[in-house]
Design an enzyme around this catalytic site. Structure first.
Site, mmCIF file in Angstrom:
data_model
loop_
_atom_site.group_PDB
_atom_site.id
_atom_site.type_symbol
_atom_site.label_atom_id
_atom_site.label_comp_id
_atom_site.label_asym_id
_atom_site.label_seq_id
_atom_site.Cartn_x
_atom_site.Cartn_y
_atom_site.Cartn_z
ATOM 1 N N ASP A 7 0.875 -1.173 0.000
ATOM 2 C CA ASP A 7 0.000 0.000 0.000
ATOM 3 C C ASP A 7 0.918 1.232 0.000
ATOM 4 O O ASP A 7 2.150 1.100 -0.153
ATOM 5 C CB ASP A 7 -0.987 -0.037 1.181
ATOM 6 N N CYS A 64 3.515 -2.804 3.964
ATOM 7 C CA CYS A 64 2.621 -1.687 4.287
ATOM 8 C C CYS A 64 3.361 -0.861 5.328
ATOM 9 O O CYS A 64 4.575 -1.029 5.486
ATOM 10 C CB CYS A 64 1.230 -2.152 4.711
ATOM 11 N N THR A 66 3.365 -0.802 8.675
ATOM 12 C CA THR A 66 3.951 -1.661 9.714
ATOM 13 C C THR A 66 4.195 -3.078 9.236
ATOM 14 O O THR A 66 4.893 -3.840 9.904
ATOM 15 C CB THR A 66 2.997 -1.753 10.913
ATOM 16 N N HIS A 97 11.267 -23.095 9.151
ATOM 17 C CA HIS A 97 10.227 -23.747 9.953
ATOM 18 C C HIS A 97 8.825 -23.598 9.374
ATOM 19 O O HIS A 97 8.001 -24.490 9.540
ATOM 20 C CB HIS A 97 10.206 -23.178 11.376
ATOM 21 N N HIS A 132 8.108 -29.947 10.723
ATOM 22 C CA HIS A 132 7.541 -28.648 10.320
ATOM 23 C C HIS A 132 6.508 -28.836 9.207
ATOM 24 O O HIS A 132 5.500 -28.132 9.153
ATOM 25 C CB HIS A 132 8.654 -27.707 9.884
HETATM 26 C C1 RB5 Z 1 -1.715 3.049 6.334
HETATM 27 O O1 RB5 Z 1 -1.795 4.290 6.906
HETATM 28 C C2 RB5 Z 1 -1.327 2.005 7.372
HETATM 29 O O2 RB5 Z 1 -2.354 1.819 8.278
HETATM 30 C C3 RB5 Z 1 -0.964 0.704 6.686
HETATM 31 O O3 RB5 Z 1 0.080 0.925 5.804
HETATM 32 C C4 RB5 Z 1 -0.501 -0.410 7.593
HETATM 33 O O4 RB5 Z 1 0.514 0.013 8.461
HETATM 34 C C5 RB5 Z 1 -1.563 -1.175 8.272
HETATM 35 O O5 RB5 Z 1 -1.316 -2.156 8.974
#
Ligand code: RB5
Length: 141
Positions: A7, A64, A66, A97, A132
């Site tokens: 994203d 993304c 995080t 694993h 595994h």
């Molecule tokens: C986008 O702002 C953010 O929420 C997305 O990139 C991600 O970190 C969601 O888990």
């Protein structure tokens, strides 16, 4: 071939990893997104998952902000084992694993060099099989 998607929060890391993998001679299929304009990560998780389910790509990378949302979304897809990592030991064990077929990274929390080290560790480590494989079969059931 490796499918890659993100994203907006993971866009810059995705672009870096594309160049990094190309430099290593690894073919990459980019499913988007294509800018930092706000978009929804489930769409790109689904696109990478589909490439793997259809056998067009063996593995995928998703980014993304995080790595959390896109890993949760990817793991909703049948046959997908997406591992969110932020250091190379876990990335290696995700292969050894868990036979993870998607690696997830957070562009806002993991720097480019560390992310590249995670990708290398994941790609260079082989699945150990044995006990595994039994555990993965139980998940598939
Ligand atoms: C986008 O702002 C953010 O929420 C997305 O990139 C991600 O970190 C969601 O888990």
């Amino acid at each position: 071939m490796i499918a890659i998607g993100s994203d907006h929060g993971g866009y810059e890391l995705k672009e870096f990893l594309k160049t990094y993998l190309a430099g290593k001679g690894i073919e990459v299929l980019d499913v988007g997104c294509h800018s930092t304009e706000s978009c929804d990560y489930p769409q790109y998780a689904a696109a990478v998952a589909e490439m793997i389910q259809e056998g067009k790509c063996e593995k995928g990378i998703l980014c993304c902000g995080t790595g959390i949302g896109i890993s949760i979304a990817a793991n909703k897809h049948h046959g997908i084992r997406a591992a969110l990592v932020s250091e190379p030991v876990s990335a290696s064990l995700a292969s050894e694993h868990n036979n993870a077929n998607i690696l997830c990274l957070g562009g806002r929390v993991t720097g480019n060099v560390l992310a590249a080290a995670c990708v290398d560790a994941w790609l260079e480590t082989k699945f150990a099989g044995g006990r595994h494989a039994d555990r993965i079969a139980k998940m598939n059931d």
